[in-house]
Design an enzyme around this catalytic site. Structure first.
Site, short mmCIF file in Angstrom:
data_model
loop_
_atom_site.label_atom_id
_atom_site.label_comp_id
_atom_site.label_asym_id
_atom_site.label_seq_id
_atom_site.Cartn_x
_atom_site.Cartn_y
_atom_site.Cartn_z
N SER A 408 30.34 15.25 -3.90
CA SER A 408 30.29 14.52 -5.16
C SER A 408 28.86 14.35 -5.63
O SER A 408 28.61 14.28 -6.83
CB SER A 408 30.86 13.11 -4.99
OG SER A 408 32.23 13.14 -4.87
N HIS A 429 35.26 20.54 -6.96
CA HIS A 429 35.21 19.08 -6.84
C HIS A 429 36.52 18.44 -7.28
O HIS A 429 36.83 18.36 -8.46
CB HIS A 429 34.03 18.54 -7.67
CG HIS A 429 33.81 17.08 -7.52
ND1 HIS A 429 33.78 16.20 -8.58
CD2 HIS A 429 33.63 16.31 -6.41
CE1 HIS A 429 33.58 14.97 -8.13
NE2 HIS A 429 33.48 15.02 -6.82
N GLU A 441 36.67 19.92 -11.03
CA GLU A 441 35.44 20.48 -11.59
C GLU A 441 35.00 21.67 -10.73
O GLU A 441 34.94 21.56 -9.50
CB GLU A 441 34.33 19.41 -11.62
CG GLU A 441 34.60 18.33 -12.65
CD GLU A 441 33.62 17.16 -12.57
OE1 GLU A 441 33.21 16.65 -13.61
OE2 GLU A 441 33.28 16.74 -11.44
N ASN A 479 32.04 11.89 -13.02
CA ASN A 479 31.37 10.73 -12.42
C ASN A 479 30.16 10.30 -13.24
O ASN A 479 29.84 9.12 -13.31
CB ASN A 479 30.97 11.02 -10.98
CG ASN A 479 32.19 11.07 -10.06
OD1 ASN A 479 33.26 10.60 -10.44
ND2 ASN A 479 32.04 11.65 -8.89
P1 NAI Z 1 35.69 11.02 4.98
O1 NAI Z 1 34.63 10.26 5.67
O2 NAI Z 1 36.99 10.34 4.67
O3 NAI Z 1 36.04 12.32 5.80
C1 NAI Z 1 35.12 13.19 6.34
C2 NAI Z 1 35.78 13.90 7.52
O4 NAI Z 1 34.94 14.97 7.90
C3 NAI Z 1 35.97 13.02 8.73
O5 NAI Z 1 37.32 13.09 9.15
C4 NAI Z 1 35.05 13.64 9.79
O6 NAI Z 1 35.57 13.57 11.09
C5 NAI Z 1 34.97 15.08 9.32
N1 NAI Z 1 33.77 15.77 9.73
C6 NAI Z 1 32.49 15.37 9.66
N2 NAI Z 1 31.67 16.32 10.12
C7 NAI Z 1 32.45 17.36 10.49
C8 NAI Z 1 32.18 18.65 11.03
N3 NAI Z 1 30.96 19.06 11.26
N4 NAI Z 1 33.23 19.47 11.27
C9 NAI Z 1 34.49 19.07 11.02
N5 NAI Z 1 34.78 17.88 10.51
C10 NAI Z 1 33.78 17.02 10.25
O7 NAI Z 1 35.01 11.58 3.64
P2 NAI Z 1 35.63 11.88 2.21
O8 NAI Z 1 35.66 10.65 1.40
O9 NAI Z 1 36.88 12.64 2.38
O10 NAI Z 1 34.52 12.81 1.57
C11 NAI Z 1 34.36 14.15 1.98
C12 NAI Z 1 33.57 14.90 0.92
O11 NAI Z 1 34.29 14.82 -0.30
C13 NAI Z 1 32.20 14.34 0.62
O12 NAI Z 1 31.34 15.42 0.37
C14 NAI Z 1 32.40 13.52 -0.64
O13 NAI Z 1 31.25 13.48 -1.45
C15 NAI Z 1 33.46 14.31 -1.34
N6 NAI Z 1 34.30 13.56 -2.28
C16 NAI Z 1 34.80 12.34 -1.98
C17 NAI Z 1 35.61 11.67 -2.88
C18 NAI Z 1 36.21 10.34 -2.54
O14 NAI Z 1 36.75 9.68 -3.45
N7 NAI Z 1 36.17 9.90 -1.29
C19 NAI Z 1 35.93 12.24 -4.20
C20 NAI Z 1 35.43 13.58 -4.38
C21 NAI Z 1 34.61 14.18 -3.45
#
Ligand code: NAI
Length: 631
Positions: A408, A429, A441, A479
């Site tokens: 994001s 995205h 996006e 955003n």
């Molecule tokens: P989250 O913290 O819920 O999930 C991240 C996951 O990645 C965790 O389960 C973790 O164990 C795993 N992980 C971390 N390092 C890893 C690796 N090296 N190999 C495999 N798995 C690994 O995070 P979330 O909220 O899902 O965000 C993920 C991405 O999506 C970020 O880049 C964020 O900017 C983007 N994003 C988030 C939104 C939201 O509303 N939460 C909306 C749009 C994009």
């Protein structure tokens, strides 16, 4: 004839096939209807034993009226003439002395279903693409060609109003169950079944007595229930059409021509004009990626958190084979549970649910990377972690696989520095919640490979989302425009207005959710972090900082601006909304949209409007932020 083929069989059955010239789908333009009228005149002279109406298109039966023609109605007379054209013709069809049958395969929508309803029989072909509905309400209009009269007669008023007021579609089996279709048959026997049914003399299924009463003397009961339901979802000043549908059904027996003032008020309303605009904007988004021949079958998602887990589930739901990677199986368990709930809700049938679940494969070792057509990274928002991951996986990628990040807030230009082929990284995205948000996006970094961007758009279409190409700048489009709006809303709370009052102002403006509730939903910590990056150095609002100090993060820990119970905010009644508040709060959003268009982050103002509507739910009846400023 230009659009219809007529075949008279030895059996005496006439088969009229609509194959609209120069188009891949059938729609009911003035010309198509004029030819159909000509066909009925001919058949009056030489009545057939039966008439079967079918489509010559692969895509489906008939998609509806011709929306281009509809968008050109500039006088009240033209609006009425358009309604009369279909109403009179289908009334004539319904009254012919010989039996008629609509052979419905694929989409049968709007005017198409109204034509089918005017036939004595409706034979639905059981295949995945077959869907029937009256979605006019979504364009801010009503089914004026007999749908409001005949659908309630066919399936009872409650089910009919439900379809007409929501615009939702039903499949062949459901149509049979409801009594909309007389029969439901597999494609291989459809021709034979149509011939048999049209000559069968079989009476139509009679509506049960109670339904007849509800569609007659007891209409008032159904109508008042329906009005209450509609009021929960749409305000009459924003969306007059659903209220008009109930009125026309209840007071005029479904005949809009009996209420000419309503026709004019609805068909040429700004709402209808803007919703038609939104329809065409959506079509434009659907066009992205069309030039690419890229087709994905296997997707690999890394990070099974809030986003990655739901992205993987969505792709599996849409038919992809998906491998989902995280650091351990335990970390994936919640995502798999959510996936199961999604499949159960959307697919209903146990076999289909099982198949979808079979397509979603936990993959701790990341074996799926080597086979994937699309790899989506959705791990923690941390440059070093993403670097390590990209470095490790690049050697295993297929040469033409799409490599995407869901980030994001990180710059793609920074993330791709570790790649041998940096130009291949694109942003895909998604928005949260993935299953609900139609927009994705597609982020193009400086010097990105155009073929990769095209392929990413094609993939987004394949999973039935709307791709919007954007340049790689902080917050992209959606955003970036939400941040100043949410900031303005919190400033209003700092000034002493209650969160409820601020939210009410924007609900009355037509937003699907108030900005304070949105802040609670996103999470106060995330809102603050995004604000720091996107608010151009403005100080954080004190109401936000105070809550963060108290450890209140919003919906996720049960308390933010509101207390949350059972996933819903507990709200006090709003105070009266100060004049001009909504305009004041929305101004920074619209200003930012203008700025981003000027900066070339999106290609033009129409696409920006589309992105903000489909990415934030921005009041669709306004036609989008820039369009609303013009009006
Ligand atoms: P989250 O913290 O819920 O999930 C991240 C996951 O990645 C965790 O389960 C973790 O164990 C795993 N992980 C971390 N390092 C890893 C690796 N090296 N190999 C495999 N798995 C690994 O995070 P979330 O909220 O899902 O965000 C993920 C991405 O999506 C970020 O880049 C964020 O900017 C983007 N994003 C988030 C939104 C939201 O509303 N939460 C909306 C749009 C994009």
């Amino acid at each position: 004839m230009k659009h219809w083929n007529i075949l008279r069989e030895d059996s005496g059955i006439v088969i009229a096939t609509l194959d609209k010239a120069g188009e891949s789908t059938n729609s009911l333009s003035a010309e198509v209807l004029a030819e159909f009228s000509e066909i009925l005149t001919q058949l009056d002279l030489y009545p057939p034993k039966g008439l079967i109406i079918r489509s010559g298109k692969e895509a489906g039966f008939i998609a509806g009226a011709d929306i281009q023609e509809f968008s050109q109605l500039d006088t009240a007379d033209k609006g009425r003439a358009l309604v009369a054209r279909g109403w009179d013709l289908f009334k004539r069809l319904a009254a012919v002395p010989y039996p008629t049958l609509a052979l419905v395969r694929g989409h049968c929508l709007g005017g198409g279903l109204e034509l089918a309803l005017a036939c004595r029989y409706l034979l639905a072909v059981d295949e995945p693409g077959t869907k029937m509905g009256l979605p006019e309400v979504m364009l801010g209009i009503f089914p004026g060609w007999g749908g409001m009269l005949r659908l309630p007669q066919r399936v009872g008023p409650a089910a009919a109003l439900d379809m007409m007021l929501s615009g939702k579609t039903i499949d062949a089996r459901r149509a049979k169950k409801m009594g909309l279709a007389d029969e439901c048959v597999p494609p291989r026997v459809m021709e034979q079944a149509a011939r048999q049914l049209v000559l069968s003399g079989q009476p139509r299924r009679a509506l049960p007595v109670l339904q007849k009463l509800l569609n007659g003397p007891l209409k008032g009961i159904v109508a008042s229930g329906a009005r209450k339901q509609v009021a929960k979802k749409a305000r009459p000043e924003h969306y007059p059409a659903p209220y008009a549908i109930i009125d026309i059904w209840q007071k005029h027996d479904g005949n809009a021509l009996a209420a000419p003032e309503l026709i004019d008020r609805i068909i040429r309303s700004p709402t209808a004009r803007n919703l038609v605009r939104v329809f065409f904007l959506q079509e434009r988004l659907k066009g992205f990626g069309k030039e690419s021949t890229f087709r994905a079958q296997r997707v690999h998602v890394i990070g099974a958190g809030v986003m990655g887990g739901d992205i993987a589930a969505w792709c599996a739901l849409r038919g992809m084979t998906v491998t989902l990677q995280d650091q351990s199986l335990e970390r994936m368990a919640p995502a798999l549970q959510r996936a199961h709930a999604l499949f159960a809700k959307r697919l209903r049938e146990p076999l289909k649910i099982r198949d979808a679940f079979d397509r979603l494969i936990p993959d701790v070792n990341g074996d799926g990377v080597a086979h994937a057509d699309v790899v989506i990274e959705a791990i923690f928002e941390d440059v070093a972690a993403k670097h390590a991951l990209f470095k490790a996986l690049e050697p295993s990628l297929k040469p033409d696989a799409v490599l995407a990040t869901n980030t994001s807030s990180l710059k793609l230009e920074d993330l791709r520095t570790v790649l041998q082929r940096p130009e291949r990284l694109v942003g895909i995205h998604f928005f949260n919640p993935v299953a609900m948000m139609p927009l994705v996006e597609v982020v193009q970094a400086e010097g990105a490979d155009p073929a990769a961007v095209q392929a990413a758009c094609a993939f987004v279409r394949q999973i039935d989302k709307l791709p919007l190409p954007v340049k790689s700048t902080p917050g992209f489009l959606v955003n970036a425009v939400l941040a100043p709006y949410m900031l303005a809303a919190m400033r209003a709370v700092d000034e002493g207005l209650s969160p409820e009052t601020v939210d009410e102002a924007m609900l009355a403006f037509g937003m699907p959710m108030g900005p304070i509730e949105l802040t609670d939903t996103v999470g106060l910590d995330i809102a603050q972090a995004a604000g720091q990056k996107l608010a151009g150095g403005a100080a954080a609002p004190s109401c936000l900082l105070a809550r963060l100090d108290a450890g209140h993060l919003g919906k996720k820990n049960g308390q933010g601006f509101y207390v949350w119970r059972d996933g819903k905010p507990v709200k006090n009644p709003a105070n009266s909304v100060p004049a001009g508040l909504a305009e004041r709060l929305i101004k920074p959003l619209i200003d930012r949209v203008e700025q981003l268009v000027a900066d070339g982050v999106v290609a033009d103002g129409d696409l920006a409007d589309a992105g903000v509507i489909f990415g934030t739910g921005f009041a669709p009846f306004t036609g989008g932020p820039l369009n609303s400023r013009k009006q």
